[in-house]
Motif scaffolding. Structure first.
Motif, PDB file in Angstrom:
ATOM      1  N   GLY A  30       0.826  -1.202   0.000  1.00  0.00           N
ATOM      2  CA  GLY A  30       0.000   0.000   0.000  1.00  0.00           C
ATOM      3  C   GLY A  30       0.856   1.247   0.000  1.00  0.00           C
ATOM      4  O   GLY A  30       1.727   1.412   0.861  1.00  0.00           O
ATOM      5  N   ALA A  31       0.634   2.129  -0.946  1.00  0.00           N
ATOM      6  CA  ALA A  31       1.485   3.303  -1.115  1.00  0.00           C
ATOM      7  C   ALA A  31       1.419   4.264   0.065  1.00  0.00           C
ATOM      8  O   ALA A  31       2.336   5.072   0.265  1.00  0.00           O
ATOM      9  N   PHE A  32       0.332   4.201   0.849  1.00  0.00           N
ATOM     10  CA  PHE A  32       0.199   5.096   2.004  1.00  0.00           C
ATOM     11  C   PHE A  32       0.327   4.349   3.335  1.00  0.00           C
ATOM     12  O   PHE A  32       0.100   4.931   4.392  1.00  0.00           O
ATOM     13  N   ALA A  33       0.712   3.092   3.277  1.00  0.00           N
ATOM     14  CA  ALA A  33       0.897   2.307   4.506  1.00  0.00           C
ATOM     15  C   ALA A  33       2.324   2.489   5.010  1.00  0.00           C
ATOM     16  O   ALA A  33       3.104   1.536   5.116  1.00  0.00           O
ATOM     17  N   PHE A  34       2.669   3.733   5.324  1.00  0.00           N
ATOM     18  CA  PHE A  34       4.055   4.085   5.650  1.00  0.00           C
ATOM     19  C   PHE A  34       4.630   3.271   6.805  1.00  0.00           C
ATOM     20  O   PHE A  34       5.800   2.890   6.791  1.00  0.00           O
ATOM     21  N   GLY A 101       5.359  13.295  -0.294  1.00  0.00           N
ATOM     22  CA  GLY A 101       5.128  13.392   1.141  1.00  0.00           C
ATOM     23  C   GLY A 101       5.401  14.736   1.766  1.00  0.00           C
ATOM     24  O   GLY A 101       4.996  14.990   2.897  1.00  0.00           O
ATOM     25  N   PHE A 102       6.130  15.626   1.064  1.00  0.00           N
ATOM     26  CA  PHE A 102       6.420  16.950   1.630  1.00  0.00           C
ATOM     27  C   PHE A 102       7.010  16.827   3.035  1.00  0.00           C
ATOM     28  O   PHE A 102       6.445  17.266   4.025  1.00  0.00           O
ATOM     29  N   ASP A 103       8.161  16.164   3.110  1.00  0.00           N
ATOM     30  CA  ASP A 103       8.894  15.957   4.357  1.00  0.00           C
ATOM     31  C   ASP A 103       8.213  14.983   5.319  1.00  0.00           C
ATOM     32  O   ASP A 103       8.496  14.975   6.512  1.00  0.00           O
ATOM     33  N   ARG A 104       7.307  14.172   4.798  1.00  0.00           N
ATOM     34  CA  ARG A 104       6.686  13.105   5.583  1.00  0.00           C
ATOM     35  C   ARG A 104       6.622  11.850   4.712  1.00  0.00           C
ATOM     36  O   ARG A 104       6.866  11.890   3.515  1.00  0.00           O
ATOM     37  N   GLY A 105       6.256  10.721   5.308  1.00  0.00           N
ATOM     38  CA  GLY A 105       5.994   9.504   4.566  1.00  0.00           C
ATOM     39  C   GLY A 105       7.141   9.085   3.663  1.00  0.00           C
ATOM     40  O   GLY A 105       8.300   9.032   4.079  1.00  0.00           O
ATOM     41  N   GLY A 156      -0.153   4.898  -6.764  1.00  0.00           N
ATOM     42  CA  GLY A 156      -1.075   4.817  -5.650  1.00  0.00           C
ATOM     43  C   GLY A 156      -1.599   6.232  -5.438  1.00  0.00           C
ATOM     44  O   GLY A 156      -1.225   6.901  -4.475  1.00  0.00           O
ATOM     45  N   TRP A 157      -2.436   6.709  -6.356  1.00  0.00           N
ATOM     46  CA  TRP A 157      -2.858   8.113  -6.415  1.00  0.00           C
ATOM     47  C   TRP A 157      -4.112   8.307  -5.577  1.00  0.00           C
ATOM     48  O   TRP A 157      -5.073   7.546  -5.700  1.00  0.00           O
ATOM     49  N   PRO A 158      -4.158   9.333  -4.732  1.00  0.00           N
ATOM     50  CA  PRO A 158      -5.325   9.521  -3.861  1.00  0.00           C
ATOM     51  C   PRO A 158      -6.560   9.999  -4.617  1.00  0.00           C
ATOM     52  O   PRO A 158      -6.465  10.771  -5.575  1.00  0.00           O
ATOM     53  N   VAL A 192      -6.230   6.051   3.218  1.00  0.00           N
ATOM     54  CA  VAL A 192      -6.372   7.010   2.117  1.00  0.00           C
ATOM     55  C   VAL A 192      -7.121   6.350   0.963  1.00  0.00           C
ATOM     56  O   VAL A 192      -6.674   5.332   0.412  1.00  0.00           O
ATOM     57  N   ALA A 193      -8.266   6.915   0.591  1.00  0.00           N
ATOM     58  CA  ALA A 193      -9.024   6.408  -0.552  1.00  0.00           C
ATOM     59  C   ALA A 193      -8.223   6.637  -1.828  1.00  0.00           C
ATOM     60  O   ALA A 193      -7.634   7.701  -2.027  1.00  0.00           O
TER      61      ALA A 193
END
Length: 245
Positions: A30-34, A101-105, A156-158, A192-193
């Motif tokens: 999952g692209a957002f499952a950091f 992520g802008f300095d996150r994820g 993995g686009w929101p 994230v959908a």
């Protein structure tokens, strides 16, 4: 993840007879499952890579197996795409250059790639890019300059930026007069959908086939002569001034 690998492999085997199959970005985790990236990380000869090699070989297709969380020998994580021949040989890897992520994820958890990667298939040259890369036209122009005629873009686009997904896929096709195969995840991951709407776009920006929001297999027939004809009939690339090689 074993269940996801088995399902992805079964889908690939179901596409025997296709020329090229493309899977989404980081589908195994999952692209957002950091929080799961470190535990899901593999080497390029790990279980996901092995499963995808076998699926490509069994189906007899070129397989862009989306991307995995790769861990290199130094322990650095990368968002790495894998491309297999119909014989199951891993012939190209691409480490995602633009981390989201802008300095996150992903932007802080993963290293950045630094190579422009293309591969010559039976009837087209494919340029590799991943998700957030779609927002950076200079990468796609560099791929075009390297001979790319088709762009494979797992993502993995929101869902909240679905309009950008469709717009940018068409823009990259039009400005480079190339096919875009944009494969996005469906459902939800990491809370994230996802946008879904995988699509095939032709060199004039026309959408040849498109999924909806749910999981689907999108099929499109590409004319391998279409790119050259388009570039000859409307030679905009010839008129470049800035950044011309």
């Amino acid at each position: 993840m074993a269940g996801r690998r088995a399902r992805a492999a079964a889908l690939v085997r179901g596409e025997a007879g296709s020329g090229l199959v493309v899977l989404p970005e980081l589908w195994h985790v999952g692209a957002f499952a950091f929080d799961d990236f470190a535990a899901a990380a593999e080497t390029l000869d790990g279980p996901t890579a092995a499963a995808m090699a076998a699926a490509a070989r069994d189906a007899g297709v070129w397989l862009h197996a989306g991307s995995i969380v790769e861990r290199d020998a130094a322990g650095t994580l990368f968002n790495t795409s894998l491309l297999y021949t119909p014989g199951g040989e891993l012939v190209r890897t691409y480490r995602k250059i633009h981390r989201f992520g802008f300095d996150r994820g992903e932007a802080v958890l993963m290293g950045a790639g630094d190579e422009v990667v293309t591969a010559t298939l039976a009837d087209t040259v494919v340029g590799l890019a991943t998700c957030y890369d779609l927002r950076f036209p200079e990468l796609f122009r560099a791929l075009t300059d390297s001979g790319a005629q088709t762009f494979a873009v797992p993502a993995g686009w929101p869902a909240k930026r679905r309009a950008h997904w469709r717009l940018l896929a068409q823009a990259r096709a039009v400005e480079n007069q190339a096919y875009v195969l944009a494969c996005g995840t469906a459902g939800t991951n990491g809370g994230v959908a996802q946008a879904g709407h995988s699509m095939a776009v032709d060199p004039w920006g026309e959408i040849l086939a498109e999924a909806g929001e749910d999981e689907a297999v999108v099929r499109a027939e590409l004319d391998p002569t279409r790119v050259a004809k388009t570039r000859e009939e409307f030679p905009a690339l010839r008129d470049r001034v800035l950044g011309r090689p």
